[in-house]
Design a protein around this motif. Structure first.
Motif: not given
Length: 233
Positions: A184-190, A199-204, A215-221
């Motif tokens: 599952v992928t998603f975007d987040f904003e705090s 940023g964005s995230g990936v869940e299994w 996993e967490s990623y910044n806005k640059k991926g």
């Protein structure tokens, strides 16, 4: 007051969705009193930072609705407890939901707890529909936390999860074992006062039930950190 932007712990160590029917809600691992799941957090280079133990404190049933109270206990590298909180998970008709407080950054919350500030929480629950499959788009979620001192709001923090989507299936190996998962992928904003982080995230998820890795990623991926299931009891 110093606010640090550390690894964003989004996850959901116990985020669930399942194809179960209502009468099977109590058969799910997290819906059993005494269940323990340990998640370990790492920085982008794989260095261990902290861990969180999720313990199912109680499970109640009212007709087809099952509600579990889960205690999350945060520990640092020296195994010292830094923060604890309770959150709810629910299952009705095979539909699981979890309080959005579970998605907030526990490191940040523990920081405020140590400073003696009071938290006022207002948020959604995230739901995981029955028969989810690759390509499905899942609902968004939002939470707001206000830090109060003697009745005055010092700072407001918000966290939003958007664009959640099931994108595939993969096999994931962690210290807890090897699991066949949905990805599952998603975007987040705090927002923390005037500071905004995107940023964005990936869940299994294994068997549509438990998060195995996040996993967490910044806005640059670029990867900023991750956590994974390391023990099941």
């Amino acid at each position: 007051m110093k606010i640090k932007i550390g690894i964003l712990i989004i996850l959901f160590a116990t985020l669930f969705y399942t194809n179960s029917s209502a009468q099977e809600c109590d058969e799910v691992l997290f819906m059993k009193k005494g269940a323990l799941l340990t998640y370990t957090d790492y920085n982008k280079k794989g260095k261990e930072l902290s861990s969180t133990v999720h313990e199912t404190i109680s499970v109640t049933q009212e007709n087809d609705l099952y509600t579990a109270i889960i205690k999350a206990t945060r520990k640092d590298q020296k195994n010292k407890e830094t923060f604890t909180t309770d959150f709810k998970t629910r299952c009705e008709g095979g539909l699981f939901s979890v309080d959005m407080i579970r998605f907030f950054n526990y490191d940040k919350l523990s920081e405020q707890q140590q400073e003696g500030l009071k938290l006022k929480i207002d948020g959604d629950v995230l739901e995981f529909p029955v028969n989810s499959k690759i390509g499905d788009q899942l609902d968004d979620g939002h939470i707001t936390l206000k830090l109060n001192n003697q009745g005055f709001t010092l700072i407001t923090m918000t966290f939003d999860i958007k664009n959640r989507k099931i994108v595939g299936e993969e096999s994931i190996t962690t210290p807890a074992g090897t699991f066949d998962c949905q990805k599952v992928t998603f975007d987040f904003e705090s927002k923390f006062g005037i500071i905004k982080v995107k940023g964005s995230g990936v869940e299994w998820y294994h068997n549509n039930v438990v998060v195995i890795k996040s996993e967490s990623y910044n806005k640059k991926g670029k990867l900023t950190g991750y956590h994974q299931l390391t023990k099941i009891q």
